[in-house]
Scaffold this active site. Structure first.
Site, PDB file in Angstrom:
ATOM      1  N   GLY A 150       0.828  -1.188   0.000  1.00 19.55           N
ATOM      2  CA  GLY A 150       0.000   0.000   0.000  1.00 19.55           C
ATOM      3  C   GLY A 150       0.865   1.241   0.000  1.00 19.55           C
ATOM      4  CB  ILE A 152       3.072   2.336   4.702  1.00 18.60           C
ATOM      5  CG1 ILE A 152       2.223   3.397   5.395  1.00 18.60           C
ATOM      6  CG2 ILE A 152       4.323   2.034   5.531  1.00 18.60           C
ATOM      7  CD1 ILE A 152       1.573   2.937   6.668  1.00 18.60           C
ATOM      8  NE  ARG A 232      -4.270  -3.222  12.054  1.00 23.13           N
ATOM      9  CZ  ARG A 232      -3.696  -2.093  11.682  1.00 23.13           C
ATOM     10  NH1 ARG A 232      -2.378  -1.979  11.756  1.00 23.13           N
ATOM     11  NH2 ARG A 232      -4.410  -1.086  11.257  1.00 23.13           N
ATOM     12  CD  GLU A 261      -0.032  -3.385  20.039  1.00 25.46           C
ATOM     13  OE1 GLU A 261      -0.245  -2.164  20.218  1.00 25.46           O
ATOM     14  OE2 GLU A 261       0.380  -3.849  18.966  1.00 25.46           O
ATOM     15  CG  HIS A 280       1.802  -0.116  18.089  1.00 23.18           C
ATOM     16  ND1 HIS A 280       0.634  -0.853  18.073  1.00 23.18           N
ATOM     17  CD2 HIS A 280       1.819   0.571  16.911  1.00 23.18           C
ATOM     18  CE1 HIS A 280      -0.030  -0.600  16.944  1.00 23.18           C
ATOM     19  NE2 HIS A 280       0.686   0.258  16.242  1.00 23.18           N
ATOM     20  CB  ILE A 281       7.850   2.978  18.096  1.00 24.13           C
ATOM     21  CG1 ILE A 281       8.735   2.054  17.248  1.00 24.13           C
ATOM     22  CG2 ILE A 281       8.041   2.701  19.585  1.00 24.13           C
ATOM     23  CD1 ILE A 281      10.222   2.302  17.410  1.00 24.13           C
ATOM     24  N   GLY A 282       5.805   2.235  15.394  1.00 21.84           N
ATOM     25  CA  GLY A 282       5.840   2.429  13.946  1.00 21.84           C
ATOM     26  C   GLY A 282       5.044   3.617  13.444  1.00 21.84           C
TER      27      GLY A 282
END
Length: 319
Positions: A150, A152, A232, A261, A280-282
């Site tokens: 996609g 990203i 995910r 999480e 989960h820093i992306g």
């Protein structure tokens, strides 16, 4: 619909959205209500709202909003919305797809550098005042396989190509893309796995992608390959990945997303050598709401003109 559409911003950070509407010159064409996430909409808000902006909604709410025409998710993932048992069939649902484009590609490159450069180990050496000569592995000449090309994924491909990497990947509708050596349809995922030194997961969470990376697919990767998951948590069968890394079926994994999480302290990802856990820093960005607000305001302009909106969720596809 009312002459002035009634907008409800159900978020703790409504400021950037209100400011974006004002900057776009649309403030006099809409009525805006704001509501903190912990507060339920009033009866008047449920009755009047035409446009809802929220991260998620509880079951039972949307059927109580008879004039709701469009809901904007604050996130790219919409599995929570689609799981609602009473999601109105005629409601237009849009997501924040593509708004992570300014932050996630850099974090993915950071993960690639972490794998191939010894900075983490060097920091530990420094604590011991230990001068240990280390040799960094170049990314130039390696192959990056991206599952889920996609917005990203395509930006990651552009940046990785500039580093001299060969980039291949899968896309639901395979086509030629800039920066990609080859684009395959999803049924040729195994080809990408077999050729890649690094496999990047950017797939959405759908019934079709649940446990997409399992023992069988892990065996199709190179023994020296790394798996990176910024998509995910549901994409990976956790126990199979732990076994594959422990048995050296693959070299290791960098994980930024998880089924639960925060990741529970007892989860074996924490203690499996070769698995790097990121909190989960992306996607997060210091100006995250301002970025999403640009998309929302663009869509609001289209909505006021009666034109099709951008980033509409395909309910059949699940994203």
């Amino acid at each position: 619909m009312q002459t002035r559409p009634h907008l409800l911003f159900w978020t703790d950070s409504p400021g950037p959205y209100v400011d974006a509407i004002t900057t776009a010159g649309l403030a006099d064409r809409v009525t805006i209500d704001t509501l903190r996430r912990g507060q339920p909409p009033s009866a008047a808000q449920r009755a009047d709202t035409n446009v809802l902006l929220a991260a998620a909604v509880p079951a039972g709410l949307l059927p109580q909003m008879p004039n709701l025409a469009w809901a904007q998710s604050l996130t790219a993932g919409v599995e929570g919305w689609l799981a609602l048992p009473d999601l109105p069939p005629g409601l237009t649902l849009t997501c924040a797809r593509g708004t992570h484009r300014e932050s996630m590609p850099e974090n993915i490159l950071g993960a690639l550098f972490h794998i191939t450069k010894s900075y983490g180990a060097i920091v530990e050496d420094q604590k011991q005042r230990l001068w240990r000569q280390r040799v960094a592995t170049p990314l130039n000449g390696t192959t990056l396989g991206i599952l889920g090309l996609g917005a990203i994924g395509q930006e990651v491909a552009r940046l990785a190509t500039a580093l001299g990497m060969c980039v291949i990947g899968t896309k639901r509708r395979a086509t030629t893309l800039p920066g990609l050596a080859e684009v395959f349809p999803p049924d040729q995922t195994d080809t990408v796995l077999a050729q890649s030194d690094f496999v990047l997961l950017l797939l959405p969470a759908t019934p079709q992608t649940e446990n997409f990376i399992n023992a069988d697919r892990l065996r199709r990767m190179k023994p020296g390959a790394w798996l990176l998951n910024f998509g995910r948590g549901q994409l990976i069968k956790d126990d199979d990945l732990i076994a594959a890394v422990t048995d050296k079926t693959i070299a290791g994994a960098v994980l930024d997303v998880f089924r639960q999480e925060p990741l529970p302290p007892q989860h074996r990802f924490w203690t499996t050598e070769g698995i790097v856990v990121l909190p989960h820093i992306g996607g997060p960005h210091p100006q995250r709401d301002s970025i999403v607000a640009r998309l929302f305001v663009e869509n609001l302009g289209l909505f006021l003109q009666g034109k099709p909106l951008k980033e509409v969720v395909d309910r059949a596809a699940g994203y």
